[in-house]
Design a protein around this motif. Structure first.
Motif, PDB file in Angstrom:
ATOM      1  N   LYS A  59      46.893  45.401  28.148  1.00  0.00           N
ATOM      2  CA  LYS A  59      46.778  43.947  28.427  1.00  0.00           C
ATOM      3  C   LYS A  59      45.870  42.876  27.098  1.00  0.00           C
ATOM      4  O   LYS A  59      46.239  41.930  27.228  1.00  0.00           O
ATOM      5  N   GLY A  60      45.839  43.477  26.037  1.00  0.00           N
ATOM      6  CA  GLY A  60      45.253  43.055  24.683  1.00  0.00           C
ATOM      7  C   GLY A  60      46.129  42.392  24.236  1.00  0.00           C
ATOM      8  O   GLY A  60      45.969  41.424  23.423  1.00  0.00           O
ATOM      9  N   PHE A  68      52.715  37.442  30.256  1.00  0.00           N
ATOM     10  CA  PHE A  68      52.722  38.202  31.850  1.00  0.00           C
ATOM     11  C   PHE A  68      51.638  38.232  32.573  1.00  0.00           C
ATOM     12  O   PHE A  68      50.957  38.651  33.127  1.00  0.00           O
ATOM     13  N   ALA A  69      50.513  37.810  31.316  1.00  0.00           N
ATOM     14  CA  ALA A  69      49.067  37.638  32.024  1.00  0.00           C
ATOM     15  C   ALA A  69      48.975  37.043  33.389  1.00  0.00           C
ATOM     16  O   ALA A  69      49.293  35.817  32.982  1.00  0.00           O
ATOM     17  N   GLY A  70      48.038  37.454  34.704  1.00  0.00           N
ATOM     18  CA  GLY A  70      48.468  36.609  35.740  1.00  0.00           C
ATOM     19  C   GLY A  70      49.111  36.603  36.260  1.00  0.00           C
ATOM     20  O   GLY A  70      49.164  36.078  37.382  1.00  0.00           O
ATOM     21  N   TRP A  78      57.009  46.513  36.361  1.00  0.00           N
ATOM     22  CA  TRP A  78      56.248  46.582  35.397  1.00  0.00           C
ATOM     23  C   TRP A  78      56.766  47.607  34.344  1.00  0.00           C
ATOM     24  O   TRP A  78      57.042  47.919  33.614  1.00  0.00           O
ATOM     25  N   ILE A  79      57.520  48.733  35.311  1.00  0.00           N
ATOM     26  CA  ILE A  79      58.289  49.696  34.636  1.00  0.00           C
ATOM     27  C   ILE A  79      59.345  49.059  32.934  1.00  0.00           C
ATOM     28  O   ILE A  79      59.361  49.719  31.624  1.00  0.00           O
ATOM     29  N   GLN A  80      59.786  48.633  33.608  1.00  0.00           N
ATOM     30  CA  GLN A  80      60.918  47.777  33.281  1.00  0.00           C
ATOM     31  C   GLN A  80      60.381  46.517  32.166  1.00  0.00           C
ATOM     32  O   GLN A  80      60.781  46.988  31.354  1.00  0.00           O
TER      33      GLN A  80
END
Length: 113
Positions: A59-60, A68-70, A78-80
Motif C-alpha cells: 500500500k506504500g 487504488f487507495a480507499g 484485487w488479484i487482477q
C-alpha cells in the motif's frame, strides 16, 4: 526445491534469497516484475499464505496511492489488479510445496522449510 518470488532491487528479497541458499535450499527464482504470475498462480500462492489478496498489497507504492487507495474491490479484482501492477505484490514470497511465507523478516521463511 523452493520458489522465491523475488525482486532483486529489494534488500529483504535479496536477504531472503541469501538465507535460503545458506540453508542449502535449491531455489527457483521468479523475478515477478518480469515474469508476472497469472491470476491462477497468484490465487494458489494466496491460498498457501492463507491470506486475502488485499493483505498482500504493498500500500506504500505510488500506483496504489494514486489509483487504488480507499477503493473496495472483490478478491478476484484485487488479484487482477496485482497481475496488472506486479509492483503491488508484497515481496519476497517463498513457496515450499503447499506452504508459503513472506520474507519479512527474512527469517520468517525458515518455518516452511
Amino acid at each position: 526445491m523452493v520458489t522465491i518470488y523475488h525482486n532483486r532491487m529489494c534488500s529483504k528479497s535479496r536477504q531472503t534469497l541469501e538465507l535460503l541458499q545458506e540453508q542449502g535450499q535449491e531455489v527457483e527464482v521468479v523475478e515477478y516484475l518480469k515474469q508476472t504470475p497469472t491470476a491462477e498462480e497468484l490465487s494458489q500462492v494466496l491460498a498457501k499464505l492463507r491470506m486475502k489478496p488485499e493483505q498482500l498489497l504493498r500500500k506504500g507504492e505510488q500506483v496504489y496511492k494514486e489509483q487504488f487507495a480507499g477503493k473496495h474491490h472483490s478478491d478476484e479484482e484485487w488479484i487482477q489488479i496485482m497481475v496488472e501492477n506486479p509492483s503491488l505484490i508484497e515481496r519476497p514470497i517463498v513457496v515450499n510445496g503447499d506452504k508459503a511465507a513472506i520474507g519479512r523478516p527474512p527469517e520468517s521463511v525458515l518455518s516452511i522449510l
